[in-house]
Design an enzyme around this catalytic site. Sequence first.
Site, mmCIF file in Angstrom:
data_model
loop_
_atom_site.group_PDB
_atom_site.id
_atom_site.type_symbol
_atom_site.label_atom_id
_atom_site.label_comp_id
_atom_site.label_asym_id
_atom_site.label_seq_id
_atom_site.Cartn_x
_atom_site.Cartn_y
_atom_site.Cartn_z
ATOM 1 N N TRP A 253 15.742 -54.448 73.661
ATOM 2 C CA TRP A 253 16.737 -54.237 74.708
ATOM 3 C C TRP A 253 16.959 -55.505 75.534
ATOM 4 C CZ3 TRP A 253 13.667 -50.446 72.811
ATOM 5 C CH2 TRP A 253 14.254 -49.215 72.488
ATOM 6 N N CYS A 288 18.672 -46.814 71.097
ATOM 7 C CA CYS A 288 18.505 -45.353 70.971
ATOM 8 C C CYS A 288 19.406 -44.700 69.927
ATOM 9 C CB CYS A 288 18.662 -44.672 72.332
ATOM 10 S SG CYS A 288 20.341 -44.654 72.982
ATOM 11 N N HIS A 347 21.668 -41.694 76.823
ATOM 12 C CA HIS A 347 20.527 -41.811 75.900
ATOM 13 C C HIS A 347 20.742 -40.817 74.768
ATOM 14 C CE1 HIS A 347 16.679 -42.407 74.184
ATOM 15 N NE2 HIS A 347 16.180 -41.262 74.571
ATOM 16 N N ASP A 370 12.698 -37.029 69.734
ATOM 17 C CA ASP A 370 13.218 -38.344 70.123
ATOM 18 C C ASP A 370 12.330 -39.425 69.524
ATOM 19 O OD1 ASP A 370 14.322 -40.544 71.363
ATOM 20 O OD2 ASP A 370 14.262 -39.702 73.387
ATOM 21 N N ASN A 410 17.132 -33.401 84.308
ATOM 22 C CA ASN A 410 17.126 -32.625 85.551
ATOM 23 C C ASN A 410 16.489 -33.318 86.747
ATOM 24 O OD1 ASN A 410 18.170 -30.251 86.503
ATOM 25 N ND2 ASN A 410 17.061 -28.975 85.041
ATOM 26 N N ASP A 412 16.245 -35.564 90.297
ATOM 27 C CA ASP A 412 17.030 -35.824 91.510
ATOM 28 C C ASP A 412 17.073 -37.323 91.767
ATOM 29 O OD1 ASP A 412 17.360 -33.142 91.887
ATOM 30 O OD2 ASP A 412 15.757 -32.935 93.373
ATOM 31 N N GLU A 459 24.810 -26.376 87.963
ATOM 32 C CA GLU A 459 24.208 -26.842 89.215
ATOM 33 C C GLU A 459 24.493 -25.859 90.352
ATOM 34 O OE1 GLU A 459 22.251 -29.291 89.571
ATOM 35 O OE2 GLU A 459 22.525 -30.501 87.777
ATOM 36 N N GLU A 464 19.406 -21.880 88.088
ATOM 37 C CA GLU A 464 19.025 -23.296 88.048
ATOM 38 C C GLU A 464 17.890 -23.563 89.041
ATOM 39 O OE1 GLU A 464 19.991 -27.690 89.360
ATOM 40 O OE2 GLU A 464 20.672 -25.904 90.424
ATOM 41 N N TYR A 534 22.512 -50.770 78.840
ATOM 42 C CA TYR A 534 22.894 -49.360 78.977
ATOM 43 C C TYR A 534 21.722 -48.524 79.482
ATOM 44 C CZ TYR A 534 20.408 -47.775 74.778
ATOM 45 O OH TYR A 534 19.436 -47.432 73.861
#
Length: 705
Positions: A253, A288, A347, A370, A410, A412, A459, A464, A534
């Site tokens: 990267w 990725c 991603h 992944d 998810n 914050d 959301e 949620e 990115y």
Amino acid sequence: PTSPLNRVLPNRPSCFNYLHVTTVHLFKEPWDTNKVDHHTDKYNNNKLIVRRGQSFYIQIEFNRPYNPRKDFFRVEYVIGRYPQENKGTYIPVPVVRELRSGKWGAKVISTEDRSVRLSIQSSPECIVGKFRMYIAVWTPYGILRTSRNPETDTYILFNPWCEEDAVYLEDEREREEYVLNDIGVIFYGDFNNIKSRSWSYGQFEDGILDACLHLMDKAQMDLSGRGNPIKVSRVGSAMVNSKDDEGVLVGSWDNVYAYGVPPSAWTGSIDILLEYQSSQNPVRYGQCWVFAGVFNTFLRCLGIPARVVTNYFSAHDNDANLQMDIFLQEDGNVNSKLTKDSVWNYHCWNEAWMTRPDLPVGFGGWQAVDSTPQENSDGMYRCGPASVQAIKHGHVCFQFDAPFVFAEVNSDLVYITAKKDGTHVVEAVDTTHVGKLIVTKQIGGDGMNDITDNYKFPEGQKEERLALETALMYGVKKPLNTEGIVKQRSDVDMDFVVENAVLGKDFKVTITFQNNSPKAYTISAYLSGNITFYTGVSKEEFKNETFEVALDPLSFKKEEVLVRASEYMGQLLEQASLHFFVTARVNETGDILAKQKSTVLTIPTITIKVRGAQMVGSDMVVTVEFTNPLKESLKNVWIRLEGPGVIKPMRKMFREIRPNSTVQWEEVCRPWVSGLRKLMASMTSDSLRHVYGELDLQIQRQRTV
């Protein structure tokens, strides 16, 4: 069982009355019922390829007619060096009257003169791999086995068409897309500027099946685990990257690709997997979407339904606390020393379809896997399989790596001012930025399918909040670790938009301030423009500008900042991504306003044209064309071209392409697969990358006389 009987038979004429095998027919041509019924007719491989749990046919020619009352024989399948029946590596297949579902067995369906035709049923839990086949005949002098014959080697794969298989997928359209489609679409770019590119998975191309099985050998994976899609996908996620196991691809990267191929230059998986198998060394380089493309080939090739998914604004949270802390200095600039977490523009990872008998009922189906080397899992760089359903509901205690994937979609975003006296003040919390959009290719088309709802509830809904609280209960999400309280909302709102930016052209950033109060305010604002990977990591600041704004009561004001091409062109990275950060201080109240946005420059494309009959076996001329739109010459230009079933992967170098000049490259090919096909081309050079072009083709079947 791997060698024939070596005992010398008595020299008597009567011994020739004992049954022995002369030839074995496997019906392994692409048009034969075995390959058609097992959906393996597309594999460019002259061996028999069948799917487990489903019957197939073989025919044995003996030296004399077979007498079922006197003669006894069986078929044997063997894999590995030290075959054992209890490990499933030595499989004796008895001749039975009736085949039983879920059990190995061989049923005589017809006899004619000296030949016997058998229907062989395999177990739906059978090891996946390349088996050696023998016929064992009982004689008074012991068991006589056929000699080792590579022509009778048989590949056994996972079977999404078999209800008893762990990878069974009910919908035929989904099986066509997620198992049999050898061309995909991968989405990248930015949430506000989504881009897509085709990718050649090429799982049916010559040598790819052996290359995929080689990955499990290289990982020294226990043979007895190779029938379990959970274990196979977990091993695959480790082996597609080269960290800690000398796997397929080296990740890079840092924009320095002198010792290999830039990630953006690849157009598919074929070259990568074949080079890895032939050189026995990791291939340079991947990012990725390349890891995800190659991993998808591995899964589909072995028969596990799989797809590539893209998550826009994907959190890379090192401590999986579901909190991306962005620290600001008191003047509003980002404190890069304290800010360790990063949000990737996007991603890519994979989803594989399977049952999860190791988890409670309801957590089977799509599993996130992944292969991009991000975090260590049980001592290796790998991730998953993690149940997507478990992630959605916050049940992150279930294996494997669910907390990491939950954090990716998810987290914050928390803006914190780090004061000089050592205290931290939370300026703003953005609960909706991360995991903004999760997409995959639509079934039967090149469009985008929004699967965000598979990973998270909308959301703000009660469900949620409940999922977040569940994750918190399992110790994943921690309360805000800030020595202070969230500030009250400011009277002034700020937002900005970045004009659609074309590579090599000037563009504007427009910042809008809205005063919602009856008081007048003055604002000190700062715009920072950065070239970013990115992955959200900044390489270089190319623009910084400060300005003052006076706001009348209940009014708004716009400020325009011109970004010149000369400011960013010399620093561009792989994906021409620019990141803007605007911070502003309301002088009268001390309130800090902060916003960040990324934009991806519009890049020129490659043109592909064809002339001649678009038909299997007919010559067709492919022309690749590229015009340099920049004011500078492009040097060391590599153009790659490929199209599964149409043309083998190839490349051509051009030393220099002058400004506004055009290069052309022609190749003659003969398509060997009919139906909807695709040609893909990429261009990479010292100063410009991520240039693509593609062309859809409808290849006709060969005319029969």
